[in-house]
Scaffold this active site. Structure first.
Site, PDB file in Angstrom:
ATOM      1  N   LYS A   1      -2.195  -6.879   5.392  1.00 16.71           N
ATOM      2  CA  LYS A   1      -1.269  -6.273   6.351  1.00 16.71           C
ATOM      3  C   LYS A   1       0.002  -7.111   6.361  1.00 16.71           C
ATOM      4  O   LYS A   1      -0.062  -8.344   6.263  1.00 16.71           O
ATOM      5  CB  LYS A   1      -1.908  -6.245   7.748  1.00 16.71           C
ATOM      6  CG  LYS A   1      -1.003  -5.648   8.826  1.00 16.71           C
ATOM      7  CD  LYS A   1      -1.664  -5.715  10.206  1.00 16.71           C
ATOM      8  CE  LYS A   1      -2.525  -4.518  10.469  1.00 16.71           C
ATOM      9  NZ  LYS A   1      -2.904  -4.402  11.899  1.00 16.71           N
TER      10      LYS A   1
ATOM     11  N   HIS B   1       4.063  -1.506  10.801  1.00 19.75           N
ATOM     12  CA  HIS B   1       3.690  -2.577   9.871  1.00 19.75           C
ATOM     13  C   HIS B   1       3.238  -1.950   8.556  1.00 19.75           C
ATOM     14  O   HIS B   1       2.953  -0.760   8.479  1.00 19.75           O
ATOM     15  CB  HIS B   1       2.578  -3.458  10.457  1.00 19.75           C
ATOM     16  CG  HIS B   1       1.315  -2.715  10.761  1.00 19.75           C
ATOM     17  ND1 HIS B   1       0.995  -2.274  12.029  1.00 19.75           N
ATOM     18  CD2 HIS B   1       0.299  -2.312   9.963  1.00 19.75           C
ATOM     19  CE1 HIS B   1      -0.159  -1.643  12.001  1.00 19.75           C
ATOM     20  NE2 HIS B   1      -0.605  -1.644  10.754  1.00 19.75           N
TER      21      HIS B   1
ATOM     22  N   ARG C   1       0.705  -1.869   5.088  1.00 15.68           N
ATOM     23  CA  ARG C   1      -0.634  -2.201   4.599  1.00 15.68           C
ATOM     24  C   ARG C   1      -0.579  -2.262   3.075  1.00 15.68           C
ATOM     25  O   ARG C   1       0.101  -1.442   2.453  1.00 15.68           O
ATOM     26  CB  ARG C   1      -1.657  -1.142   5.043  1.00 15.68           C
ATOM     27  CG  ARG C   1      -1.975  -1.223   6.523  1.00 15.68           C
ATOM     28  CD  ARG C   1      -2.887  -0.088   6.956  1.00 15.68           C
ATOM     29  NE  ARG C   1      -3.253  -0.243   8.346  1.00 15.68           N
ATOM     30  CZ  ARG C   1      -4.368  -0.825   8.775  1.00 15.68           C
ATOM     31  NH1 ARG C   1      -5.226  -1.324   7.905  1.00 15.68           N
ATOM     32  NH2 ARG C   1      -4.634  -0.922  10.053  1.00 15.68           N
TER      33      ARG C   1
ATOM     34  N   HIS D   1       0.666   3.174   8.105  1.00 19.36           N
ATOM     35  CA  HIS D   1      -0.014   4.137   8.982  1.00 19.36           C
ATOM     36  C   HIS D   1       0.939   4.625  10.073  1.00 19.36           C
ATOM     37  O   HIS D   1       0.517   5.279  11.018  1.00 19.36           O
ATOM     38  CB  HIS D   1      -1.260   3.514   9.608  1.00 19.36           C
ATOM     39  CG  HIS D   1      -2.413   3.401   8.660  1.00 19.36           C
ATOM     40  ND1 HIS D   1      -3.707   3.216   9.074  1.00 19.36           N
ATOM     41  CD2 HIS D   1      -2.478   3.450   7.305  1.00 19.36           C
ATOM     42  CE1 HIS D   1      -4.522   3.152   8.021  1.00 19.36           C
ATOM     43  NE2 HIS D   1      -3.793   3.285   6.938  1.00 19.36           N
ATOM     44  N   GLY D   2       2.221   4.258   9.951  1.00 20.74           N
ATOM     45  CA  GLY D   2       3.229   4.759  10.880  1.00 20.74           C
ATOM     46  C   GLY D   2       3.397   3.961  12.145  1.00 20.74           C
ATOM     47  O   GLY D   2       4.074   4.392  13.074  1.00 20.74           O
ATOM     48  N   LYS D   3       2.793   2.752  12.199  1.00 19.80           N
ATOM     49  CA  LYS D   3       2.809   1.975  13.442  1.00 19.80           C
ATOM     50  C   LYS D   3       3.723   0.752  13.382  1.00 19.80           C
ATOM     51  O   LYS D   3       3.598  -0.154  14.196  1.00 19.80           O
ATOM     52  CB  LYS D   3       1.378   1.541  13.788  1.00 19.80           C
ATOM     53  CG  LYS D   3       0.457   2.726  14.067  1.00 19.80           C
ATOM     54  CD  LYS D   3      -0.955   2.253  14.335  1.00 19.80           C
ATOM     55  CE  LYS D   3      -1.888   3.435  14.589  1.00 19.80           C
ATOM     56  NZ  LYS D   3      -3.280   3.012  14.783  1.00 19.80           N
TER      57      LYS D   3
ATOM     58  N   ARG E   1     -11.998  -3.229  14.855  1.00 22.52           N
ATOM     59  CA  ARG E   1     -11.789  -4.454  14.061  1.00 22.52           C
ATOM     60  C   ARG E   1     -10.528  -5.187  14.498  1.00 22.52           C
ATOM     61  O   ARG E   1     -10.493  -6.420  14.513  1.00 22.52           O
ATOM     62  CB  ARG E   1     -11.740  -4.094  12.581  1.00 22.52           C
ATOM     63  CG  ARG E   1     -13.054  -3.523  12.067  1.00 22.52           C
ATOM     64  CD  ARG E   1     -13.046  -3.289  10.570  1.00 22.52           C
ATOM     65  NE  ARG E   1     -14.312  -2.697  10.162  1.00 22.52           N
ATOM     66  CZ  ARG E   1     -14.445  -1.458   9.705  1.00 22.52           C
ATOM     67  NH1 ARG E   1     -13.380  -0.678   9.574  1.00 22.52           N
ATOM     68  NH2 ARG E   1     -15.631  -0.990   9.358  1.00 22.52           N
TER      69      ARG E   1
END
Length: 317
Positions: free
Chosen positions: A188, A225, A227, A221-223, A109
């Site tokens: 996000k 950014h 959510r 999710h640890g990246k 996605r």
């Protein structure tokens, strides 16, 4: 989610590889083929339509027996595959790297959203090939840079200040792997730049979240950014994040899990991810999602959590 090997295959040229997108007819051949167990992990030669993905990835495609896969016969599949190849062909991938590159699991996605940004004449990614390729390399995990606002997957902007941009995700409109639940709503938050953020800009974001999105949990999710998700979907996110974290550690992809700003993240999620990083089991970590946490002292003076009912947003009800 799908491996990069579901979209393209490598062709050796001199000392590095060029990546070529699959076509839908080759994939269709592979999905109907009877293949020996020993050959399940090898690229499949359809004879008629060229090379197809390894049969071990059959479940990544939508068929009569599996409705959870990608709609590979749509034009969007080809657009995503071509975009991935453009990004991979912009860097040098050697024989020692090719297997690990193609085994990377990526968000289908996210990649469809980058195609949508690329096709939008008003978007910066339409005008800058360099920024587009950078965005794709971040999305497929090849770059160590985080996803910032300029390189984000995109969506509908619902809030922005000098430091943050908040996007409403548009997965319901997708063609490759659409979300079928019409009640889906998720956001996000990306940082406009990867640099320290002033307290006043953090305060503005927290105020917006508490006023307008009080029915949602802020997680990561640890990246790099944030959510913003419905509380009812938090446990599902926890399962996915834990599985990805364990898989990365097992495969030697020691990617640093970014906990982000504790003042913004939902307390219980921060406890869950901290426990996960300490090596605890999923059961132990998930208990923290449902425990009553001691309320932190308010890090910002003048930012109240108390709201009258007519002031509280109804988003998410």
């Amino acid at each position: 989610m799908a491996e990069l090997a579901c979209f393209c295959y490598p062709h050796l040229e001199n000392d590095s590889y060029r990546f070529i997108p699959f076509n839908s007819l080759a994939i269709k051949c592979m999905l109907t083929a009877k293949v020996d167990k020993k050959d399940q992990d090898k690229f499949y030669n359809s004879i008629i339509y060229g090379i197809a993905p390894p049969p071990q990835f059959k479940k990544r495609y939508n068929t009569n027996d599996n409705s959870r896969g990608m709609n590979y016969e749509t034009p969007m599949f080809n657009k995503v595959a071509v975009l991935i190849c453009e990004a991979l062909n912009s860097i040098k991938v050697t024989q020692s790297d090719v297997a690990s590159v193609l085994s990377k699991v990526v968000s289908v996605r996210h990649l469809e959203n980058l195609v949508r940004r690329r096709e939008n004449h008003q978007d910066v990614l339409f005008h800058s090939k360099e920024l587009l390729l950078k965005s794709v390399l971040i999305a497929i995990g090849h770059s160590k840079e985080i996803e910032t606002t300029a390189t984000a997957e995109g969506g509908e902007v619902v809030f922005q200040n000098a430091a943050f941009t908040m996007w409403k995700l548009t997965y319901l409109e997708h063609s490759l792997m659409p979300i079928l639940d019409q009640n889906f709503i998720e956001y996000k938050i990306t940082m406009n730049e990867d640099k320290p953020i002033s307290e006043s800009h953090v305060k503005e974001l927290i105020a917006e979240l508490r006023w307008q999105y009080n029915k949602f949990a802020v997680i990561t999710h640890g990246k790099g950014h944030y959510r913003v998700v419905k509380y009812s979907s938090v446990a599902n996110h926890a399962d996915r994040v834990y599985a990805t974290f364990k898989s990365n550690n097992k495969n030697g992809n020691m990617i640093e899990f970014n906990l982000l700003d504790q003042r913004i993240i939902w307390q219980n999620w921060y406890a869950f991810t901290s426990s996960m990083k300490q090596g605890n089991t999923l059961e132990v970590c998930k208990k923290l999602l449902f425990q009553k946490m001691k309320r932190e002292s308010n890090p910002f003076k003048g930012l109240s959590t108390d709201r009258k009912m007519d002031e509280v947003s109804q988003i998410g009800i």
